[in-house]
Design a protein around this motif. Structure first.
Motif: not given
Length: 235
Positions: A198-201, A214-219, A176-182, A79-84
């Motif tokens: 930044y590009d938004l997926k 760098e091609g990595s992705g996250g929330w 790597p995934y959503p959290e309450a405490d940003d 679904t995004a770089p590094g995320v399957v």
């Protein structure tokens, strides 16, 4: 979006578990959520209720049939770089490698292939090869219980539109995934640069999945009660 339309029931959440299989006590770290469709008491469950939907949208990177070490027939979708995302124990598969699937597209029918104690879908998410708690993708809390399904499409939903996110504050971290405490530094992938675009997926529940140079992705958190952190606009 939930994997099944209608009511979804988590029979085994992500995390440590023990269960009996063929007379043996299995102790393991369950890497995903086991999910089944269900109905209100007294209502029959149609076969179509077992249709599995792609919950995010992406590209099919693997389709495998057979026992597969207990995983059964499975589909992997990046679904995004590094995320399957991984969908296991399927009865039938309706997609092929290289195919682009949109959120809500049918990818197969849940079944009982591989090592199972009953018909279900095993839904797993891996970030850079490591399984993580998948609630942010399945739209289901990580607890054994019954939940109403969610048919809402994430934004953006149209393939022909692209979005950008501008960072408005210092110290905003990519996760790597959503959290309450940003602003908790635990598990942060990187710290985003104030003023950078930044590009938004996709967005989900007040969080945005961003791609770095760098091609990595996250929330990253879009906004909360303390303020707004990202400005999102169509490119």
């Amino acid at each position: 979006m939930t994997p099944f339309a209608g009511i979804n029931r988590i029979t085994s959440p992500y995390g440590y578990r023990e269960y009996w299989y063929n007379g043996r006590l299995i102790k393991e770290q369950h890497k995903g959520q086991d999910i089944v469709p269900t109905q209100q008491a007294g209502q029959a469950l149609p076969e179509s209720a077992w249709d599995v939907r792609e919950v995010t949208g992406g590209t099919v990177t693997a389709v495998s049939t057979g026992y597969n070490g207990g995983r059964g027939n499975l589909v992997k979708i990046q679904t995004a770089p590094g995320v399957v995302e991984i969908y296991q124990h399927l009865k039938t598969i309706t997609v092929k490698v290289g195919q682009t699937v949109r959120q809500g597209d049918m990818i197969g029918v849940a079944g009982s292939t591989g090592q199972v104690t009953g018909r279900h879908l095993h839904f797993e998410v891996q970030v850079n090869g490591a399984a993580i708690e998948p609630s942010a993708w399945s739209d289901l809390p990580n607890k054994a219980a019954t939940y109403n399904g969610n048919d809402t499409l994430d934004h953006p939903a149209e393939d022909d539109k692209q979005y950008k996110a501008t960072v408005l504050v210092d110290g905003l971290r990519l996760r790597p995934y959503p959290e309450a405490d940003d602003f908790n530094a635990n598990d942060a992938i990187t710290t985003l640069v104030k003023g950078k675009v930044y590009d938004l997926k996709q967005t989900r529940n007040g969080w945005a999945f961003l791609l770095t140079d760098e091609g990595s992705g996250g929330w990253a958190c879009i906004e909360d009660s303390k303020g707004k952190y990202l400005d999102i606009k169509e490119a």
